[in-house]
Write a protein that holds these residues in place. Structure first.
Motif, PDB file in Angstrom:
ATOM      1  N   MET A 107       0.920  -0.944  -0.232  1.00 39.54           N
ATOM      2  CA  MET A 107      -0.029   0.230   0.040  1.00 39.54           C
ATOM      3  C   MET A 107       0.981   1.374  -0.073  1.00 39.54           C
ATOM      4  O   MET A 107       1.742   1.416   0.683  1.00 39.54           O
ATOM      5  N   ALA A 108       0.533   2.163  -0.822  1.00 40.51           N
ATOM      6  CA  ALA A 108       1.107   3.583  -0.983  1.00 40.51           C
ATOM      7  C   ALA A 108       0.235   4.601  -0.651  1.00 40.51           C
ATOM      8  O   ALA A 108      -0.839   4.487  -1.042  1.00 40.51           O
ATOM      9  N   ILE A 109       0.702   5.574   0.062  1.00 42.48           N
ATOM     10  CA  ILE A 109      -0.220   6.626   0.211  1.00 42.48           C
ATOM     11  C   ILE A 109       0.817   8.187   0.093  1.00 42.48           C
ATOM     12  O   ILE A 109       1.897   8.243   0.597  1.00 42.48           O
ATOM     13  N   GLN A 162       0.655  12.220   0.186  1.00 42.74           N
ATOM     14  CA  GLN A 162      -0.062  13.206   1.073  1.00 42.74           C
ATOM     15  C   GLN A 162       0.563  14.515   0.566  1.00 42.74           C
ATOM     16  O   GLN A 162       1.295  15.303   1.392  1.00 42.74           O
ATOM     17  N   ILE A 188      -8.695  10.092  -0.831  1.00 41.36           N
ATOM     18  CA  ILE A 188      -9.395   9.709   0.790  1.00 41.36           C
ATOM     19  C   ILE A 188      -9.127  10.978   1.344  1.00 41.36           C
ATOM     20  O   ILE A 188      -8.401  11.803   1.230  1.00 41.36           O
ATOM     21  N   ALA A 189     -10.120  11.264   2.442  1.00 42.01           N
ATOM     22  CA  ALA A 189     -10.203  12.328   3.301  1.00 42.01           C
ATOM     23  C   ALA A 189     -10.194  11.689   4.785  1.00 42.01           C
ATOM     24  O   ALA A 189      -9.205  11.276   5.294  1.00 42.01           O
ATOM     25  N   GLY A 245     -11.647   8.860   5.428  1.00 38.68           N
ATOM     26  CA  GLY A 245     -11.450   7.531   5.226  1.00 38.68           C
ATOM     27  C   GLY A 245     -12.560   6.590   6.148  1.00 38.68           C
ATOM     28  O   GLY A 245     -12.229   5.569   6.296  1.00 38.68           O
ATOM     29  N   THR A 246     -13.517   7.168   6.473  1.00 35.46           N
ATOM     30  CA  THR A 246     -14.372   6.484   7.251  1.00 35.46           C
ATOM     31  C   THR A 246     -15.384   5.476   6.832  1.00 35.46           C
ATOM     32  O   THR A 246     -15.669   4.466   7.651  1.00 35.46           O
ATOM     33  N   TYR A 267     -11.928   2.443   6.145  1.00 37.31           N
ATOM     34  CA  TYR A 267     -11.402   2.007   7.357  1.00 37.31           C
ATOM     35  C   TYR A 267     -12.073   0.996   8.037  1.00 37.31           C
ATOM     36  O   TYR A 267     -11.784   0.111   8.812  1.00 37.31           O
ATOM     37  N   THR A 268     -13.503   0.914   7.689  1.00 37.24           N
ATOM     38  CA  THR A 268     -14.551   0.011   8.676  1.00 37.24           C
ATOM     39  C   THR A 268     -14.073  -1.507   8.077  1.00 37.24           C
ATOM     40  O   THR A 268     -13.784  -1.797   6.946  1.00 37.24           O
ATOM     41  N   HIS A 269     -13.990  -2.318   9.238  1.00 38.15           N
ATOM     42  CA  HIS A 269     -13.238  -3.869   8.939  1.00 38.15           C
ATOM     43  C   HIS A 269     -12.036  -3.778   8.144  1.00 38.15           C
ATOM     44  O   HIS A 269     -11.550  -4.793   7.535  1.00 38.15           O
ATOM     45  N   TRP A 270     -11.102  -2.640   8.258  1.00 42.16           N
ATOM     46  CA  TRP A 270      -9.821  -2.440   7.680  1.00 42.16           C
ATOM     47  C   TRP A 270      -8.632  -3.627   7.784  1.00 42.16           C
ATOM     48  O   TRP A 270      -8.286  -4.330   6.820  1.00 42.16           O
ATOM     49  N   PRO A 271      -8.724  -4.458   8.965  1.00 43.54           N
ATOM     50  CA  PRO A 271      -7.710  -5.682   8.962  1.00 43.54           C
ATOM     51  C   PRO A 271      -8.118  -6.683   8.246  1.00 43.54           C
ATOM     52  O   PRO A 271      -7.610  -7.349   7.988  1.00 43.54           O
ATOM     53  N   ASP A 320      -3.979  10.994   0.063  1.00 41.02           N
ATOM     54  CA  ASP A 320      -4.755  11.489   1.256  1.00 41.02           C
ATOM     55  C   ASP A 320      -4.576  13.062   1.107  1.00 41.02           C
ATOM     56  O   ASP A 320      -3.851  13.769   1.146  1.00 41.02           O
ATOM     57  N   SER A 325      -6.031  15.202   3.297  1.00 35.89           N
ATOM     58  CA  SER A 325      -6.320  15.845   4.343  1.00 35.89           C
ATOM     59  C   SER A 325      -5.264  16.773   5.178  1.00 35.89           C
ATOM     60  O   SER A 325      -5.467  17.477   5.961  1.00 35.89           O
TER      61      SER A 325
END
Lengths: 156, 286
Positions: free
Chosen positions: B1-3, B5, B35-36, B38-39, B42-46, B58, B60
């Protein structure tokens, strides 16, 4: 991909290299060993992982650590000032606002955020502010009483 | 994964131009997902390894997207404005109260402090609670890319389930909502419980000099206006009960059975929500 982040947690600055996918709650617990913040559901429902980010309540399981870069985070460990418990902590003690205690750090952080914005909330406002926090023991009555008690005691 | 910013909007647009331009087949190996808060993500993220393999943009850190601008004739929300920001805004309570009512129905405080209005639009869920009120207020979405900007009325923004009139190299920069005098406004949400529930059926209703607006969620592949109902209200057609509205509604909505509810329940409840909300202010309602 790893990222260098700097986060102020409970007044102390921490610099770490983290994986982009790491959640804030795991950064707090696994990197900083601040295990007072609990992981309940990881589905953004239970609120046990509630912390403050820049003074606002957030669920640390619904937040990437990299997005906390440059922010100030307060966890349950940061609520006590020296030897003095936060008024909400005192009130949970006084009013028996817990049983098993698992939800308690998140409840206290949610309640503390409410009282910062609204120092004398109505019962309805207290209940509204706890929508994001589940407790499977108490039935919530003593939690609501504790928060009202903290408010009457002039919680900051 | 890359993000990634970026700290400015032009930097963000340049990244999208590099990563997300061209036909789907020609896209760079890892197109960027903006993404901002991210709500939704990220739900159930793992338990979502597919999402961990993607690359994100990102937004933000882009300060210029945080502004709330009240003018005499409009409210403009930067793309990073959160639900919480408007819940705390007393002007919003009086000028555009359905925004506050809907904001308070999104998740709980901890989600309201992170989730953004623009994210609610771009996530394109038919169950979005912020979208119906913005659509009932005739909101206009401002898109930007490195090639320029354009504005699209929110009511024309969705083309199908999760399909938007927005290219992969475009971002939502702001949302503009006209300020009007309202003769009637009402937001209703039905979920399985009062706290942290995703909508089974919901509706935002507004009446101003521009006419009636009726916008429903969770009853079609997208949040949708209900033009047959709006025309019935504008024409003051006599309505004898919820069943009269249900007949008209069948032209406007296409609900399905899913994990949260059934098509039958949604049709019936939406007709009743509308009837009992409107009965008090419409003389044509018996």
């Amino acid at each position: 991909m790893r990222h260098q982040i700097r986060v102020e947690v409970n007044g102390k600055s921490h610099e770490r290299e983290v994986e982009a996918r790491q959640l804030l709650v795991h950064f707090l617990r696994d990197e900083l060993r601040l295990t007072g913040t609990n992981v309940g559901c990881e589905t953004s429902l239970c609120g046990a992982c509630t912390v403050w980010m820049d003074g606002k309540a957030v669920k640390s399981c619904t937040q990437l650590a990299v997005q906390a870069d440059g922010c100030s985070v307060t966890t349950i460990e940061g609520m006590k000032q020296g030897d003095t418990f936060h008024p909400v902590q005192e009130a949970f003690w006084e009013c028996h606002g817990l049983q098993c205690g698992y939800c308690t750090p998140g409840m206290i952080m949610a309640a503390g955020a409410l009282l910062k914005e609204n120092p004398s909330p109505s019962e309805a406002e207290i209940r509204q502010s706890l929508k994001g926090n589940l407790c499977r023991c108490t039935g919530y009555q003593n939690i609501v009483k504790a928060i009202a008690h903290a408010a009457q005691g002039g919680a900051q | 994964m890359a993000i990634h910013q970026p700290s400015t909007l032009s930097e963000a647009c340049a990244l999208l131009a590099t990563h997300n331009r061209g036909s789907d087949r020609d896209l760079a190996p890892s197109p960027l997902v903006p993404i901002a808060g991210g709500t939704d993500l990220y739900t159930h993220w793992p338990q979502r390894p597919d999402e961990h393999a993607k690359s994100y943009l990102d937004l933000s850190g882009i300060e210029e997207l945080r502004a709330v601008r009240w003018r005499n004739d409009s409210l403009t929300l930067g793309a990073l404005v959160t639900y919480w920001r408007l819940i705390q805004d007393r002007t919003c309570w009086s000028a555009l109260p359905m925004l506050v009512q809907a904001a308070r129905q999104v998740g709980a405080v901890q989600i309201q402090t992170r989730g953004t209005w623009a994210g609610n639009i771009a996530n394109a869920s038919p169950a979005a609670d912020g979208v119906p009120v913005m659509m009932a207020y005739d909101a206009v979405v401002e898109l930007v890319s490195s090639e320029g900007r354009e504005e699209i009325p929110l009511a024309d923004f969705y083309q199908g389930y999760k399909q938007m009139r927005m290219r992969p190299d475009q971002l939502i920069r702001s949302i503009r909502i006209p300020r009007r005098s309202f003769l009637f406004q009402r937001f209703e949400k039905v979920g399985s419980r009062n706290a942290q529930a995703i909508t089974k059926v919901g509706v935002a209703i507004a009446r101003s000099g521009a006419g009636w607006r009726v916008v429903a969620n969770s009853v079609a592949p997208t949040v949708c206006r209900c033009p047959t109902i709006e025309a019935l209200l504008d024409d003051k057609v006599t309505v004898r009960g919820p069943d009269d509205l249900a007949t008209a509604l069948s032209q406007d909505i296409a609900p399905i059975d899913d994990i949260r509810s059934t098509a039958r329940y949604r049709r019936r409840v939406l007709a009743r929500l509308l009837y009992f909300a409107l009965r008090e202010s419409c003389s044509a309602f018996e």
